[in-house]
Design an enzyme around this catalytic site. Structure first.
Site, PDB file in Angstrom:
ATOM      1  N   HIS A 242       0.852  -1.196   0.000  1.00 47.48           N
ATOM      2  CA  HIS A 242       0.000   0.000   0.000  1.00 47.48           C
ATOM      3  C   HIS A 242       0.881   1.237   0.000  1.00 47.48           C
ATOM      4  O   HIS A 242       2.087   1.156   0.238  1.00 47.48           O
ATOM      5  CB  HIS A 242      -0.972  -0.016   1.183  1.00 47.48           C
ATOM      6  CG  HIS A 242      -0.336   0.064   2.540  1.00 47.48           C
ATOM      7  ND1 HIS A 242       0.557  -0.866   3.023  1.00 47.48           N
ATOM      8  CD2 HIS A 242      -0.484   0.976   3.542  1.00 47.48           C
ATOM      9  CE1 HIS A 242       0.924  -0.544   4.250  1.00 47.48           C
ATOM     10  NE2 HIS A 242       0.316   0.584   4.591  1.00 47.48           N
TER      11      HIS A 242
ATOM     12  N   ASP B 270       5.847   4.416   4.887  1.00 45.37           N
ATOM     13  CA  ASP B 270       6.749   3.438   5.499  1.00 45.37           C
ATOM     14  C   ASP B 270       6.763   2.109   4.741  1.00 45.37           C
ATOM     15  O   ASP B 270       7.475   1.183   5.131  1.00 45.37           O
ATOM     16  CB  ASP B 270       6.410   3.226   6.989  1.00 45.37           C
ATOM     17  CG  ASP B 270       4.967   2.811   7.232  1.00 45.37           C
ATOM     18  OD1 ASP B 270       4.085   3.178   6.432  1.00 45.37           O
ATOM     19  OD2 ASP B 270       4.712   2.115   8.230  1.00 45.37           O
ATOM     20  N   HIS B 271       5.989   2.035   3.640  1.00 47.74           N
ATOM     21  CA  HIS B 271       5.988   0.809   2.846  1.00 47.74           C
ATOM     22  C   HIS B 271       6.477   1.039   1.420  1.00 47.74           C
ATOM     23  O   HIS B 271       6.637   0.084   0.662  1.00 47.74           O
ATOM     24  CB  HIS B 271       4.590   0.181   2.814  1.00 47.74           C
ATOM     25  CG  HIS B 271       4.167  -0.338   4.148  1.00 47.74           C
ATOM     26  ND1 HIS B 271       4.153  -1.667   4.473  1.00 47.74           N
ATOM     27  CD2 HIS B 271       3.803   0.321   5.288  1.00 47.74           C
ATOM     28  CE1 HIS B 271       3.779  -1.819   5.742  1.00 47.74           C
ATOM     29  NE2 HIS B 271       3.551  -0.620   6.253  1.00 47.74           N
TER      30      HIS B 271
ATOM     31  N   HIS C 158      -7.260  -1.721   5.484  1.00 48.78           N
ATOM     32  CA  HIS C 158      -6.424  -0.713   6.136  1.00 48.78           C
ATOM     33  C   HIS C 158      -6.971   0.664   5.749  1.00 48.78           C
ATOM     34  O   HIS C 158      -8.001   0.755   5.092  1.00 48.78           O
ATOM     35  CB  HIS C 158      -4.966  -0.920   5.689  1.00 48.78           C
ATOM     36  CG  HIS C 158      -3.967  -0.158   6.494  1.00 48.78           C
ATOM     37  ND1 HIS C 158      -4.003  -0.083   7.869  1.00 48.78           N
ATOM     38  CD2 HIS C 158      -2.881   0.585   6.127  1.00 48.78           C
ATOM     39  CE1 HIS C 158      -2.990   0.660   8.286  1.00 48.78           C
ATOM     40  NE2 HIS C 158      -2.303   1.076   7.257  1.00 48.78           N
TER      41      HIS C 158
ATOM     42  N   ASP D 155      -0.322  -3.842   5.853  1.00 47.53           N
ATOM     43  CA  ASP D 155      -0.938  -3.566   7.150  1.00 47.53           C
ATOM     44  C   ASP D 155      -2.429  -3.908   7.087  1.00 47.53           C
ATOM     45  O   ASP D 155      -3.057  -3.756   6.047  1.00 47.53           O
ATOM     46  CB  ASP D 155      -0.824  -2.085   7.474  1.00 47.53           C
ATOM     47  CG  ASP D 155       0.614  -1.610   7.675  1.00 47.53           C
ATOM     48  OD1 ASP D 155       1.544  -2.420   7.697  1.00 47.53           O
ATOM     49  OD2 ASP D 155       0.811  -0.385   7.791  1.00 47.53           O
TER      50      ASP D 155
ATOM     51  N   HIS E  53       5.999  -5.348  11.975  1.00 47.05           N
ATOM     52  CA  HIS E  53       5.360  -4.025  11.929  1.00 47.05           C
ATOM     53  C   HIS E  53       5.074  -3.513  13.344  1.00 47.05           C
ATOM     54  O   HIS E  53       3.995  -2.998  13.644  1.00 47.05           O
ATOM     55  CB  HIS E  53       4.074  -4.041  11.090  1.00 47.05           C
ATOM     56  CG  HIS E  53       3.696  -2.664  10.592  1.00 47.05           C
ATOM     57  ND1 HIS E  53       2.813  -1.846  11.256  1.00 47.05           N
ATOM     58  CD2 HIS E  53       4.124  -1.958   9.530  1.00 47.05           C
ATOM     59  CE1 HIS E  53       2.686  -0.710  10.598  1.00 47.05           C
ATOM     60  NE2 HIS E  53       3.469  -0.744   9.543  1.00 47.05           N
TER      61      HIS E  53
END
Lengths: 301, 301
Positions: free
Chosen positions: A60, A64-65, A140, A210, A268
């Site tokens: 996504h 942070d991804h 998410h 997530d 995570h």
């Protein structure tokens, strides 16, 4: 199959913790899963060969991804990469990458293929002769997918003693490994099961991050060998899960138990915690086989 | 005035080298100059307070100078920043930043002001009561600016003995510090020069990266205290300068000498070299006062 954790902490990169990224090596293919800021440096630190990565899966578009993706794409160019690179990620992945290349007046010396995802149903996104990858739709705050990596069953193993005892010519070996029965010159049919052993069971790995606690993924990861499931919070912060759409360690363990998976890897982690050991302790109250991810850790699966 | 080098190496971030970013502290203001990938982690490693950064200057939109910007902007949000943030950079800086925020369905909890630069002439981009910042147009493969930071002259220093000898009332002190002469009750005029000392000379710092050798910047950085000038290559690679539009150490030293600057700091070293010491040696054949940047180095200027 092995899994290298390049980063497994939530939110912001810090001195000693990195945002999400991991490398799955399966059947000699190297898959990069998520690409937080600093991923290319983590690849170097872990001595993984950049050039072996041909497929990048982005769950996504939270920073942070994926904030490390454009840096990796650029570095591949500087390293004179020529091999195609395939990027699987939410709609928008292509726009953001190409805009940054355009503004820097640069381009890649290799072909860049974007496979943008929009479906809310699971779908196969990659398949070759050895591996098949499908999405695991997650819930998410933005459109998110996990990914399920499955080895395809290999060919059967020749029982060389049995084959030779029947005097079968080597020309038939591949046919036997493919599962065929054999008719001998005298007309007798030898069933394949008498000439071969089962191949090693195909392995499977699911990446689920997530996501909020969501039982609808259970059938998708049923009986999988190894599941990485996010566990941003401990029980003490469970009240934050609904708003942030994250999961606790216990909730992740509940999913693992319901899906009857062999092994659960937690990751995570929120950086608010000084130690990650309590994640294991809380999860093990529900599901026994729990491992903790950590940056730089390699799991031989 | 001091300067912290967060990163000073060209092209790709690596295990031990970081792309361009530095923090200039001048008159208690903290200016961030360029923001390559990993800058936020470098800020943490160097124990610089994120919250003191209110102005970010981006020289150009090559990845090694700005890929860390979106991560920093996002982290400021996660840290609950409320103070305005001003970003000065080439046209496109705003589009790329806002697109990434939009795709992540997130926003900043603080005001984000973009000051996009398009002029090829030097211009003042920031000014307050203590500091003035102007652009130094550079010649590189994309639109690029260096930045010149100048302290404004401070108020004059009171010569307390002289002032008291003339029996001047304290009510006039600020007026004297502002440069006024004083008329005594008996009609005598005491010139300001007899009542004050010169204030400390205002300091100046010029950041010049990335650029080909370009003498047209000499008048813009004339007599500046400290100039950071890129020197991507040594003499042995001078033939690469024209195509890549970079500078050698000797060329940077030539600019420093022509501009009569007090001190030259070299940086933006190509990572092909095992040691950066030869940069100093080559530059010093032309200009004596040469310092080498290095990641984590702090210059008290």
């Amino acid at each position: 199959m092995n899994l290298t954790i390049l980063g497994c902490y939530a939110a912001t990169p810090r001195t000693l913790t990195n945002p999400t990224s991991q490398v799955l090596e399966m059947k000699n293919r190297m898959f990069l899963i998520d690409c937080g800021e600093g991923t290319q440096v983590q690849l170097r630190k872990n001595k993984l060969r950049f050039s072996k990565i041909n497929h990048v899966f982005i769950s996504h578009l939270h920073g942070d991804h994926y904030y490390g993706l454009i840096g990796l794409v650029s570095t591949f160019s500087l390293l004179n990469r020529k091999t195609d690179l395939h990027i699987y990620g939410p709609k928008g992945t292509k726009e953001i990458t190409l805009l940054q290349l355009k503004l820097s007046n640069s381009w890649t010396g290799y072909n860049l293929y974007f496979h943008e995802l929009e479906s809310k149903e699971p779908e196969v996104v990659f398949e070759d002769d050895k591996v098949i990858v499908s999405t695991i739709p997650l819930k998410h705050r933005v459109y998110t997918n996990g990914f399920l990596f499955r080895e395809k069953p290999g060919e059967r193993k020749l029982d060389i003693n049995a084959v030779q005892a029947h005097g079968i010519h080597t020309a038939y070996y591949q046919k036997i490994k493919n599962g065929s029965d054999i008719t001998l010159d005298d007309g007798r049919v030898i069933p394949n099961s008498e000439l071969t052993f089962d191949p090693p069971a195909p392995k499977s790995y699911a990446f689920c991050s997530d996501t909020i606690y969501d039982e609808s993924i259970v059938p998708l990861i049923k009986d999988v060998d190894v599941v990485y499931h996010e566990s941003t919070f401990l029980d003490s912060e469970a009240h934050l899960c609904e708003k942030t759409m994250h999961t606790t360690a216990k909730q992740a363990a509940t999913i693992a138990k319901m899906a009857n998976v062999k092994q659960l890897i937690l990751g995570h982690f929120s950086t608010r915690y000084n130690s990650i050991e309590p994640f294991r302790e809380e999860a093990q109250t529900i599901f026994e086989n729990v491992l903790l991810a950590d940056d730089g850790k390699v799991f031989e699966l």
